[in-house]
Design a protein around this motif. Structure first.
Motif, PDB file in Angstrom:
ATOM      1  N   PHE A  23      -1.359  -1.219  -4.248  1.00  0.00           N
ATOM      2  CA  PHE A  23      -2.481  -0.320  -3.974  1.00  0.00           C
ATOM      3  C   PHE A  23      -1.957   1.108  -3.817  1.00  0.00           C
ATOM      4  CE2 PHE A  23      -3.723  -4.464  -2.304  1.00  0.00           C
ATOM      5  CZ  PHE A  23      -5.006  -4.621  -2.819  1.00  0.00           C
ATOM      6  N   ALA A  58       2.837  -1.901   4.387  1.00  0.00           N
ATOM      7  CA  ALA A  58       2.720  -0.467   4.168  1.00  0.00           C
ATOM      8  C   ALA A  58       3.902   0.190   4.860  1.00  0.00           C
ATOM      9  CB  ALA A  58       1.395   0.061   4.726  1.00  0.00           C
ATOM     10  N   ARG A  75       0.834  -1.205   0.000  1.00  0.00           N
ATOM     11  CA  ARG A  75       0.000   0.000   0.000  1.00  0.00           C
ATOM     12  C   ARG A  75       0.868   1.255   0.000  1.00  0.00           C
ATOM     13  NH1 ARG A  75      -0.641   4.115   4.221  1.00  0.00           N
ATOM     14  NH2 ARG A  75      -2.796   4.825   4.221  1.00  0.00           N
ATOM     15  N   GLN A  91      -3.356   4.369  -2.760  1.00  0.00           N
ATOM     16  CA  GLN A  91      -4.575   4.803  -2.069  1.00  0.00           C
ATOM     17  C   GLN A  91      -4.752   6.311  -2.075  1.00  0.00           C
ATOM     18  OE1 GLN A  91      -5.010   3.739   2.201  1.00  0.00           O
ATOM     19  NE2 GLN A  91      -5.976   5.751   2.360  1.00  0.00           N
TER      20      GLN A  91
END
Length: 418
Positions: free
Chosen positions: A166, A194, A102, A168
């Motif tokens: 990802f 992350a 992420r 975000q």
């Protein structure tokens, strides 16, 4: 070449910051890059659960027009309906685990310092968007993700399983994580990583298990009264500004809790139309935080009671809107055991535990993965800073970007190599 690519991406993104839910240019450049590398791409409209999106009051056509003017990819921009953000999927076609990474992509609503001593100003890559700045290193996070994608493509023949990257939107204000977690694309992950640059750690350090992530509720309060002539008939009015001021003073005085750390802040208050008019409307923006969900709930419950009382005392009506949320983060111990030797092998000075002391909506993502039987961890990639996070003179040591990519690459190779 990796360092050159990281610097190029980071500085372009820093030059063109986009605040939460406005990341149209950023999303198109990420999507194009991932697609060109061979990733399958999913955009935010399909990636995020729209019913859980918070704090998204923007003019989409205007933001798209700005993004296009500043170099957004027109083909990918046309594919975005309303919601920013993007996921890239690399599927080897061979059996193996599914890993996720992420990276948050939004900027902070801060005016960048134009002083010539400021690094981006010296290099002429300071923000071109007034009131927006990459003052929290998300430009660096995104650059790491984009170059990691290049490494995955280069290593493809030697990898099994699947990888999801990802990117975000709307981490600032804790607005995008909950909607991404509920979108369904994390539910098949075996593990998720992350990271954040800076945060109480210096260049060369890696905090393996940051602690004390604060649960948080971001909220707006709107107070609707009645305007009236302040001299002729003040009795005919209902003073929304008075109610807002009473509520603000009382909220800042909420007793702190015996069971742990609690916080509250009222960051903005807007009201009134003229010195001789009883204010008929007021709006304030604030946040509560707590060391646990229960402590944060205690604070937010007090907020709701105080607003109701202040509104009743001034004869106004009110509306409270949640604009963001965060929960705590508990890293998976087994995953941390994998990370430590990898970090030490890359000459990081590993720090087992250090207080985070702020809020991060990645907690929703990690919790979702863990609830489905997977593992998750949040790491701090240390970096020397020119000024604190969210400061108009923020800048970070770019030399930490390449080791960050190397760490994530080493971890996925350990999991996905035959």
């Amino acid at each position: 070449m990796t360092q050159d690519a990281l610097r190029r991406w980071r500085r372009d993104l820093h030059r063109h910051p986009e605040a939460a839910w406005c990341e149209f240019r950023t999303t198109t450049l990420i999507a194009r890059h991932l697609s060109e590398l061979g990733f399958d791409v999913m955009l935010g409209d399909q990636l995020l659960a729209s019913n859980l999106i918070m704090g998204r009051e923007i003019d989409v056509p205007a933001q798209k027009a700005r993004a296009l003017h500043q170099g957004a990819d027109p083909d990918w921009l046309a594919r975005i309906e309303e919601i920013t953000g993007v996921m890239g999927l690399w599927d080897s076609g061979r059996p193996g685990p599914t890993l996720g990474f992420r990276f948050d992509i939004d900027a902070v609503e801060v005016e960048e310092q134009p002083d010539p001593g400021h690094g981006p100003s010296q290099g002429e890559w300071q923000s071109c968007n007034p009131g927006w700045m990459h003052a929290c290193a998300h430009d660096g996070h995104t650059a790491i993700g984009l170059v990691l994608a290049e490494r995955i493509a280069a290593l493809a023949e030697g990898l099994n399983g699947r990888i999801k990257l990802f990117f975000q939107p709307a981490e600032e204000g804790c607005r995008g994580g909950k909607a991404l977690a509920a979108g369904g694309q994390l539910d098949d992950l075996d593990a998720l990583l992350a990271l954040h640059i800076g945060i109480h750690a210096e260049s060369g350090e890696l905090v393996i298990n940051p602690t004390d992530f604060l649960c948080s509720t971001k909220f707006d309060v709107e107070l609707m009264g009645r305007a009236a002539h302040a001299g002729l008939e003040p009795n005919a009015g209902a003073n929304a500004l008075a109610a807002a001021c009473m509520a603000t003073t009382a909220m800042l005085g909420i007793p702190r809790h015996r069971d742990g750390m609690t916080r509250i802040n009222i960051g903005q208050l807007h009201a009134g139309s003229g010195r001789n008019v009883i204010p008929g409307h007021a709006q304030l923006q604030g946040e509560t935080r707590g060391a646990t969900p229960e402590l944060n709930d205690y604070m937010f419950t007090q907020v709701q009671q105080i607003v109701a009382g202040a509104a009743a005392m001034q004869g106004v009506t009110y509306l409270i809107r949640k604009q963001g949320e965060a929960i705590g983060i508990e890293n998976s111990p087994a995953l941390l055991e994998e990370i430590v030797p990898l970090a030490e092998g890359l000459s990081f000075k590993t720090i087992h535990s250090r207080r985070f002391g702020a809020s991060e909506d990645a907690g929703f993502l990690i919790e979702r993965v863990q609830r489905n039987g997977g593992q998750g961890a949040y790491l701090i990639l240390g970096a020397n800073l020119a000024a604190p996070h969210h400061h108009p003179e923020f800048d970070f040591d770019e030399s930490v970007l390449a080791p960050g990519v190397a760490l994530l690459e080493a971890w996925l190779l350990g999991r996905l190599a035959p």
